[in-house]
Design a protein around this motif. Sequence first.
Motif, short mmCIF file in Angstrom:
data_model
loop_
_atom_site.label_atom_id
_atom_site.label_comp_id
_atom_site.label_asym_id
_atom_site.label_seq_id
_atom_site.Cartn_x
_atom_site.Cartn_y
_atom_site.Cartn_z
N ALA A 280 0.82 -1.22 0.00
CA ALA A 280 0.00 0.00 0.00
C ALA A 280 0.85 1.26 0.00
O ALA A 280 0.45 2.28 -0.58
CB ALA A 280 -0.94 -0.02 1.21
N SER A 281 2.00 1.20 0.63
CA SER A 281 2.85 2.39 0.74
C SER A 281 3.36 2.87 -0.61
O SER A 281 3.75 4.03 -0.76
CB SER A 281 4.04 2.11 1.67
N HIS A 282 3.37 1.99 -1.62
CA HIS A 282 3.86 2.37 -2.94
C HIS A 282 2.77 2.94 -3.85
O HIS A 282 3.07 3.41 -4.95
CB HIS A 282 4.49 1.15 -3.63
N GLN A 283 1.52 2.92 -3.37
CA GLN A 283 0.43 3.36 -4.23
C GLN A 283 0.19 4.87 -4.08
O GLN A 283 0.08 5.37 -2.96
CB GLN A 283 -0.85 2.59 -3.89
N THR A 284 0.12 5.54 -5.21
CA THR A 284 -0.09 6.99 -5.19
C THR A 284 -1.47 7.39 -5.70
O THR A 284 -1.83 8.57 -5.64
CB THR A 284 0.98 7.70 -6.03
N ASN A 285 -2.24 6.43 -6.22
CA ASN A 285 -3.60 6.76 -6.65
C ASN A 285 -4.39 7.28 -5.45
O ASN A 285 -4.38 6.67 -4.37
CB ASN A 285 -4.28 5.52 -7.25
N LYS A 286 -5.08 8.37 -5.63
CA LYS A 286 -5.76 9.03 -4.50
C LYS A 286 -6.85 8.18 -3.87
O LYS A 286 -7.23 8.40 -2.71
CB LYS A 286 -6.34 10.36 -4.96
N ASN A 287 -7.37 7.20 -4.63
CA ASN A 287 -8.45 6.37 -4.10
C ASN A 287 -7.98 5.06 -3.50
O ASN A 287 -8.79 4.26 -3.03
CB ASN A 287 -9.47 6.08 -5.22
N SER A 288 -6.67 4.83 -3.52
CA SER A 288 -6.14 3.61 -2.89
C SER A 288 -6.16 3.75 -1.37
O SER A 288 -6.15 4.86 -0.84
CB SER A 288 -4.70 3.34 -3.37
N GLY A 289 -6.19 2.61 -0.70
CA GLY A 289 -6.19 2.65 0.76
C GLY A 289 -5.85 1.30 1.35
O GLY A 289 -5.76 0.29 0.64
N VAL A 290 -5.65 1.29 2.65
CA VAL A 290 -5.35 0.05 3.35
C VAL A 290 -6.10 0.04 4.67
O VAL A 290 -6.16 1.04 5.38
CB VAL A 290 -3.83 -0.10 3.58
N TRP A 291 -6.70 -1.11 4.98
CA TRP A 291 -7.41 -1.30 6.24
C TRP A 291 -6.77 -2.48 6.95
O TRP A 291 -6.94 -3.63 6.57
CB TRP A 291 -8.89 -1.56 5.98
N ILE A 292 -5.98 -2.19 7.97
CA ILE A 292 -5.35 -3.22 8.78
C ILE A 292 -6.23 -3.45 10.01
O ILE A 292 -6.47 -2.52 10.78
CB ILE A 292 -3.93 -2.82 9.22
N VAL A 293 -6.72 -4.68 10.17
CA VAL A 293 -7.73 -4.98 11.18
C VAL A 293 -7.09 -5.71 12.35
O VAL A 293 -6.54 -6.80 12.20
CB VAL A 293 -8.86 -5.84 10.57
N GLU A 294 -7.16 -5.08 13.51
CA GLU A 294 -6.57 -5.67 14.71
C GLU A 294 -7.22 -7.02 15.05
O GLU A 294 -8.45 -7.16 15.04
CB GLU A 294 -6.74 -4.71 15.91
N ASN A 295 -6.37 -7.98 15.34
CA ASN A 295 -6.78 -9.31 15.82
C ASN A 295 -7.58 -10.12 14.80
O ASN A 295 -8.20 -11.13 15.18
CB ASN A 295 -7.59 -9.18 17.12
N SER A 296 -7.57 -9.73 13.54
CA SER A 296 -8.28 -10.51 12.52
C SER A 296 -7.33 -11.48 11.84
O SER A 296 -6.12 -11.27 11.83
CB SER A 296 -8.93 -9.59 11.48
N HIS A 297 -7.91 -12.51 11.25
CA HIS A 297 -7.14 -13.63 10.72
C HIS A 297 -7.25 -13.73 9.20
O HIS A 297 -8.05 -13.04 8.57
CB HIS A 297 -7.62 -14.94 11.38
N HIS A 298 -6.45 -14.63 8.67
CA HIS A 298 -6.34 -14.80 7.22
C HIS A 298 -7.68 -15.15 6.58
O HIS A 298 -8.27 -16.18 6.89
CB HIS A 298 -5.31 -15.90 6.92
N GLU A 299 -8.17 -14.28 5.70
CA GLU A 299 -9.41 -14.46 4.94
C GLU A 299 -10.66 -14.56 5.81
O GLU A 299 -11.71 -15.00 5.34
CB GLU A 299 -9.33 -15.70 4.05
N LEU A 300 -10.56 -14.18 7.07
CA LEU A 300 -11.72 -14.26 7.96
C LEU A 300 -12.21 -12.88 8.39
O LEU A 300 -13.04 -12.76 9.29
CB LEU A 300 -11.39 -15.10 9.20
N ILE A 301 -11.70 -11.84 7.76
CA ILE A 301 -12.02 -10.47 8.19
C ILE A 301 -13.49 -10.16 7.98
O ILE A 301 -14.13 -9.52 8.82
CB ILE A 301 -11.11 -9.46 7.46
N PHE A 302 -14.06 -10.61 6.85
CA PHE A 302 -15.48 -10.36 6.62
C PHE A 302 -16.33 -11.06 7.67
O PHE A 302 -17.29 -10.49 8.19
CB PHE A 302 -15.88 -10.82 5.21
N ARG A 303 -15.98 -12.29 8.01
CA ARG A 303 -16.72 -13.01 9.04
C ARG A 303 -16.60 -12.31 10.40
O ARG A 303 -17.55 -12.29 11.19
CB ARG A 303 -16.21 -14.44 9.17
N GLU A 304 -15.44 -11.77 10.68
CA GLU A 304 -15.18 -11.18 11.99
C GLU A 304 -15.70 -9.75 12.11
O GLU A 304 -16.06 -9.31 13.20
CB GLU A 304 -13.67 -11.23 12.27
N HIS A 305 -15.76 -9.02 10.99
CA HIS A 305 -16.23 -7.62 11.01
C HIS A 305 -17.10 -7.35 9.79
O HIS A 305 -16.76 -6.52 8.93
CB HIS A 305 -15.03 -6.67 11.02
#
Length: 326
Positions: A280-305
Amino acid sequence: MHTSPREEDNTELILTPVPKFTRLKHVLIATILSIVFFLIFCFVALHGYIAWVLSNPTVAPVYSNPLLAKGMKYEDISFPAIDGSRTMQGWYIPAGNSKKTIIFSHGYGANREESWIPMYDLANFAHRLDFNVIMFDYGFAAQHSKEVATGGKKETQQLLGAIQVAKYRGAKEIVVWGFSMGAGTALQAGLISKDIDAMILDSTFLLEPDTLYHNIRQKMDLPQHPSIEILEFLFPILNGTSLRQIPYQEVKKKDYPFPILFIHGTEDEKAPYPIAEMLASHQTNKNSGVWIVENSHHELIFREHPREYLRRVSTFLSLNHADEFR
């Protein structure tokens, strides 16, 4: 003075017997060498087994379909990988006359349904947002003519084939929504295709030596070296792909021309979250973004939040207008 034949017969060489200690020493050395070579063989064979298992994941068969799961009408589709290497199978879920299409790029060890995400729920969500949806199986998940997993080398060609299907069906905006290795494959496709307008990448897994070893260490305590070197040697033999053929270095440095939403959990045991932060740090497109979710697991973020997940994705997709992204 001449020696008679009888005297010659009496001049036989007397062989000195080999001392018992010397014979024992030779036997001991031979035994030690045999043990060492056997252990080396076992060590290499273990890595061969690991490489084979990684190249041939066990994938469950497709158990449902969009109509049964969520009441979405769909079409069975087949299409060639962009390089013509194989035919892919999947579903096309139309959304009226929409010119927007989302292509789901499933992860390693899964098929198009990827039940633990759960994929049908996300497909229904995209469909309700007026997106056509393409769901398909990568070659390693095919029910027939199954092939090895290659960490994105072959899978990239297959995803590019799905993008061609979306274009043929009239899509003017194409979003690739990838999970785990499917997200890493999407990034590899993004190096080639000019037809991608945005990406949503959940739990991005990019096959490279460090992440490969990180996953091996989850199962067994092997030394990083020479394990990586042995696997790099064995992969081309077992699945025809060298790690050097996966453009992970280029992906890690790439500033993509389209916006990308990275989603990752801090408790991801397969793909450490700093990978997503770095990408994410290399992306300069204004609409790019990153959501780092505390205590969430691999591919389970939708289930958890689920609510926050859909809110963020909906906001990202609402910006998806080709004239803004280009």
